[in-house]
Design a protein around this motif. Structure first.
Motif, PDB file in Angstrom:
ATOM      1  N   ILE A 143       7.144  -4.513 -15.075  1.00  0.00           N
ATOM      2  CA  ILE A 143       5.726  -4.854 -15.214  1.00  0.00           C
ATOM      3  C   ILE A 143       5.248  -5.561 -13.947  1.00  0.00           C
ATOM      4  CG2 ILE A 143       4.006  -6.068 -16.599  1.00  0.00           C
ATOM      5  CD1 ILE A 143       5.428  -3.896 -18.171  1.00  0.00           C
ATOM      6  N   LEU A 144       6.043  -6.516 -13.493  1.00  0.00           N
ATOM      7  CA  LEU A 144       5.685  -7.258 -12.272  1.00  0.00           C
ATOM      8  C   LEU A 144       5.683  -6.356 -11.058  1.00  0.00           C
ATOM      9  CD1 LEU A 144       5.165 -10.375 -11.929  1.00  0.00           C
ATOM     10  CD2 LEU A 144       6.091  -9.684 -14.120  1.00  0.00           C
ATOM     11  N   ASN A 145       6.688  -5.459 -10.968  1.00  0.00           N
ATOM     12  CA  ASN A 145       6.783  -4.557  -9.833  1.00  0.00           C
ATOM     13  C   ASN A 145       5.577  -3.630  -9.737  1.00  0.00           C
ATOM     14  OD1 ASN A 145      10.302  -3.841  -9.149  1.00  0.00           O
ATOM     15  ND2 ASN A 145       8.788  -4.947  -7.962  1.00  0.00           N
ATOM     16  N   ALA A 146       5.069  -3.215 -10.892  1.00  0.00           N
ATOM     17  CA  ALA A 146       3.860  -2.384 -10.883  1.00  0.00           C
ATOM     18  C   ALA A 146       2.702  -3.157 -10.254  1.00  0.00           C
ATOM     19  CB  ALA A 146       3.513  -1.936 -12.302  1.00  0.00           C
ATOM     20  N   GLY A 147       2.601  -4.441 -10.577  1.00  0.00           N
ATOM     21  CA  GLY A 147       1.555  -5.286  -9.998  1.00  0.00           C
ATOM     22  C   GLY A 147       1.732  -5.493  -8.510  1.00  0.00           C
ATOM     23  N   THR A 148       2.969  -5.773  -8.068  1.00  0.00           N
ATOM     24  CA  THR A 148       3.200  -5.989  -6.638  1.00  0.00           C
ATOM     25  C   THR A 148       2.941  -4.713  -5.845  1.00  0.00           C
ATOM     26  OG1 THR A 148       5.584  -5.516  -6.813  1.00  0.00           O
ATOM     27  CG2 THR A 148       4.909  -7.808  -7.058  1.00  0.00           C
ATOM     28  N   ASN A 149       3.348  -3.587  -6.397  1.00  0.00           N
ATOM     29  CA  ASN A 149       3.128  -2.319  -5.703  1.00  0.00           C
ATOM     30  C   ASN A 149       1.637  -1.998  -5.585  1.00  0.00           C
ATOM     31  OD1 ASN A 149       5.826  -1.660  -5.186  1.00  0.00           O
ATOM     32  ND2 ASN A 149       6.099  -0.769  -7.211  1.00  0.00           N
ATOM     33  N   LEU A 150       0.877  -2.293  -6.646  1.00  0.00           N
ATOM     34  CA  LEU A 150      -0.557  -2.027  -6.615  1.00  0.00           C
ATOM     35  C   LEU A 150      -1.250  -2.871  -5.545  1.00  0.00           C
ATOM     36  CD1 LEU A 150      -3.148  -0.791  -7.695  1.00  0.00           C
ATOM     37  CD2 LEU A 150      -3.211  -2.590  -9.447  1.00  0.00           C
ATOM     38  N   GLY A 151      -0.970  -4.163  -5.527  1.00  0.00           N
ATOM     39  CA  GLY A 151      -1.610  -5.044  -4.549  1.00  0.00           C
ATOM     40  C   GLY A 151      -1.309  -4.633  -3.124  1.00  0.00           C
ATOM     41  N   ALA A 152      -0.023  -4.344  -2.851  1.00  0.00           N
ATOM     42  CA  ALA A 152       0.367  -3.958  -1.497  1.00  0.00           C
ATOM     43  C   ALA A 152      -0.215  -2.599  -1.125  1.00  0.00           C
ATOM     44  CB  ALA A 152       1.888  -3.921  -1.380  1.00  0.00           C
ATOM     45  N   LEU A 153      -0.201  -1.647  -2.066  1.00  0.00           N
ATOM     46  CA  LEU A 153      -0.711  -0.302  -1.775  1.00  0.00           C
ATOM     47  C   LEU A 153      -2.197  -0.340  -1.423  1.00  0.00           C
ATOM     48  CD1 LEU A 153      -0.391   2.752  -1.618  1.00  0.00           C
ATOM     49  CD2 LEU A 153      -0.750   2.857  -4.098  1.00  0.00           C
ATOM     50  N   LEU A 154      -2.983  -1.136  -2.121  1.00  0.00           N
ATOM     51  CA  LEU A 154      -4.411  -1.232  -1.829  1.00  0.00           C
ATOM     52  C   LEU A 154      -4.650  -1.675  -0.383  1.00  0.00           C
ATOM     53  CD1 LEU A 154      -5.727  -2.875  -5.140  1.00  0.00           C
ATOM     54  CD2 LEU A 154      -6.094  -0.505  -4.373  1.00  0.00           C
ATOM     55  N   VAL A 155      -3.855  -2.641   0.052  1.00  0.00           N
ATOM     56  CA  VAL A 155      -4.019  -3.153   1.418  1.00  0.00           C
ATOM     57  C   VAL A 155      -3.536  -2.131   2.441  1.00  0.00           C
ATOM     58  CG1 VAL A 155      -3.264  -4.929   3.044  1.00  0.00           C
ATOM     59  CG2 VAL A 155      -3.895  -5.558   0.710  1.00  0.00           C
ATOM     60  N   PHE A 156      -2.360  -1.548   2.221  1.00  0.00           N
ATOM     61  CA  PHE A 156      -1.841  -0.555   3.155  1.00  0.00           C
ATOM     62  C   PHE A 156      -2.779   0.652   3.251  1.00  0.00           C
ATOM     63  CE2 PHE A 156       2.569  -2.330   2.154  1.00  0.00           C
ATOM     64  CZ  PHE A 156       2.663  -2.989   3.373  1.00  0.00           C
ATOM     65  N   ALA A 157      -3.321   1.095   2.108  1.00  0.00           N
ATOM     66  CA  ALA A 157      -4.227   2.243   2.098  1.00  0.00           C
ATOM     67  C   ALA A 157      -5.509   1.925   2.860  1.00  0.00           C
ATOM     68  CB  ALA A 157      -4.548   2.650   0.666  1.00  0.00           C
ATOM     69  N   ALA A 158      -6.043   0.729   2.668  1.00  0.00           N
ATOM     70  CA  ALA A 158      -7.264   0.331   3.373  1.00  0.00           C
ATOM     71  C   ALA A 158      -7.059   0.311   4.882  1.00  0.00           C
ATOM     72  CB  ALA A 158      -7.722  -1.044   2.884  1.00  0.00           C
ATOM     73  N   GLY A 159      -5.830   0.013   5.294  1.00  0.00           N
ATOM     74  CA  GLY A 159      -5.524  -0.016   6.723  1.00  0.00           C
ATOM     75  C   GLY A 159      -5.093   1.323   7.283  1.00  0.00           C
ATOM     76  N   GLY A 160      -5.083   2.365   6.455  1.00  0.00           N
ATOM     77  CA  GLY A 160      -4.685   3.696   6.925  1.00  0.00           C
ATOM     78  C   GLY A 160      -3.197   3.858   7.146  1.00  0.00           C
ATOM     79  N   HIS A 161      -2.390   3.053   6.434  1.00  0.00           N
ATOM     80  CA  HIS A 161      -0.940   3.075   6.643  1.00  0.00           C
ATOM     81  C   HIS A 161      -0.205   3.833   5.532  1.00  0.00           C
ATOM     82  CE1 HIS A 161      -1.346   0.318   9.957  1.00  0.00           C
ATOM     83  NE2 HIS A 161      -1.953  -0.570   9.209  1.00  0.00           N
TER      84      HIS A 161
END
Length: 260
Positions: A190-208
């Motif tokens: 459950i926690l990993n899903a949250g950490t992955n979501l937060g990080a993915l949003l930032v990486f995606a916004a940066g084009g990474h």
């Protein structure tokens, strides 16, 4: 014949197989990122570590969410802890992802190796740890401490670097709340899903993020994660403990090879 991002189809097939294996490992004890991120960087020479982390998050969030659903259907999860911690994890893993391009990974490797060695020594020295549910009173103070540790410090680490996050979560839930390894692994997903979501949003916004490759790996990661969660539920805490020891040893060896 070239297929994705200049890769031969054989290389793509190998990455998909590795994504499935990473999903299995991640669902059982965590540490799938340590399998998949190096494979991405070797498969696509010249890929920046940030892009490798971002692309890995596409596969990881699908796999961990699938594993979390599988666990939630078959084992009891304390949502008083998992819910608030997951909410915090989205924010703090995002902050970690923002910091990822500014903090060299080599700064983390020695500290993570030491932490993993301590985890290994602790688990080996206490054969019953995580195999049976401990008689631990889950006081408000313990629950708050667990939520803060998992949702802030470990989540930030997952955004900025990542390897071993699931393992650290499992150990935290087992040590602080007295859960067995299966219940801890379920909560960790459950926690990993949250950490992955937060990080993915930032990486995606940066084009990474390499989306086509990430989504292809996500399908295989889901297959591996569902199989891994079912295996853990079927085989029990003793099996998870054995896999945990093997994975921690492998993670230490891999980080040591990268560092030295």
């Amino acid at each position: 014949m070239e297929w994705l991002y200049g890769l031969e189809w054989q290389h793509v097939a190998l990455l998909l197989v590795i994504a499935a294996a990473a999903g299995w490992v991640d669902a059982v004890v965590g540490g799938g990122g340590l399998v998949l991120v190096p494979a991405l960087m070797l498969g696509l020479p010249g890929m920046s570590p940030v892009t490798a982390l971002g692309t890995n998050k596409v596969a990881s969030i699908c796999g961990t969410t699938s594993a979390a659903i599988t666990y939630a259907r078959r084992t009891k999860i304390d949502w008083r802890i998992a819910g608030p911690a997951a909410g915090l994890a989205v924010v703090f893993s995002g902050l970690g992802a923002l910091a990822a391009s500014h903090i060299p990974a080599q700064y983390f490797r020695p500290a993570v190796m030491v932490l993993l060695l301590l985890v290994l020594a602790f688990v080996v020295a206490r054969p019953q740890f995580g195999v049976v549910t401990a008689e631990t009173e889950r006081t408000l103070r313990r629950r708050v401490a667990t939520v803060l540790l998992a949702g802030t410090a470990i989540a930030f680490y997952d955004g900025v670097f990542g390897p071993g996050t699931g393992t650290f979560l499992i150990i935290a839930f087992t040590a602080l709340l007295g859960l067995d390894f299966v219940a801890s692994s379920a909560t960790a997903k459950i926690l990993n899903a949250g950490t992955n979501l937060g990080a993915l949003l930032v990486f995606a916004a940066g084009g990474h993020v390499l989306w086509k490759l990430g989504l292809a790996m996500a399908v295989c990661n889901i297959v591996g994660a569902r199989f891994g969660a079912r295996t853990a539920l079927k085989r029990g805490a003793g099996f998870v403990r054995g896999v945990l020891v093997v994975v921690v040893v492998a993670m230490v060896a891999r980080l040591a090879a990268q560092y030295f």
